[in-house]
Design an enzyme around this catalytic site. Structure first.
Site, mmCIF file in Angstrom:
data_model
loop_
_atom_site.group_PDB
_atom_site.id
_atom_site.type_symbol
_atom_site.label_atom_id
_atom_site.label_comp_id
_atom_site.label_asym_id
_atom_site.label_seq_id
_atom_site.Cartn_x
_atom_site.Cartn_y
_atom_site.Cartn_z
ATOM 1 N N ASN A 1 1.769 -12.777 3.295
ATOM 2 C CA ASN A 1 0.437 -13.738 3.114
ATOM 3 C C ASN A 1 0.375 -14.352 1.965
ATOM 4 O O ASN A 1 0.939 -14.082 0.801
ATOM 5 C CB ASN A 1 -0.721 -12.573 2.897
ATOM 6 C CG ASN A 1 -0.774 -11.634 4.349
ATOM 7 O OD1 ASN A 1 -0.748 -12.021 5.388
ATOM 8 N ND2 ASN A 1 -1.537 -10.392 4.175
ATOM 9 N N ARG B 1 2.298 -9.697 10.436
ATOM 10 C CA ARG B 1 3.498 -9.858 9.344
ATOM 11 C C ARG B 1 4.423 -8.579 10.070
ATOM 12 O O ARG B 1 5.468 -8.581 10.021
ATOM 13 C CB ARG B 1 3.412 -9.332 7.932
ATOM 14 C CG ARG B 1 2.599 -10.539 7.209
ATOM 15 C CD ARG B 1 2.267 -10.217 5.738
ATOM 16 N NE ARG B 1 1.366 -8.990 5.775
ATOM 17 C CZ ARG B 1 1.088 -8.291 4.710
ATOM 18 N NH1 ARG B 1 1.807 -8.555 3.624
ATOM 19 N NH2 ARG B 1 0.367 -7.625 4.760
#
Length: 93
Positions: free
Chosen positions: A40, A21
């Site tokens: 996530n 990320r």
């Protein structure tokens, strides 16, 4: 014409717990003019939402698929749509 679009991509593979990320956000900021997030999911995937010029969204999608990412990407599924707005930059969720 480089109209603004919304890209929603679901990235599967070994993409959680490896900085995926963070690197996605860094690439979105490097490309510029993109807003959205990387998050996530409970099933092990990462969801990426990016809004901005189509060219920038396509560059981000190409990076997600290129294999030059942390972890191991096994596949990316994407959908395109109209921007919804409401994002302040590109964040990690």
């Amino acid at each position: 014409m480089n109209e603004n679009v919304r890209l929603t991509a679901w990235v599967r593979g070994h993409v959680q717990g490896v900085g995926f990320r963070w690197f996605t956000r860094e690439n979105a900021l490097r490309i510029g003019a993109l807003a959205g997030f990387a998050s996530n999911l409970s099933d092990g995937r990462v969801q990426v939402v990016a809004e901005g010029p189509r060219e920038g969204c396509e560059l981000l999608l190409d990076w997600l698929r290129a294999g030059d990412t942390p972890g191991r990407v096994e596949g990316v599924t994407e959908i395109w749509g109209d921007p919804r707005g409401g994002y302040d930059g590109f964040e990690i969720r």
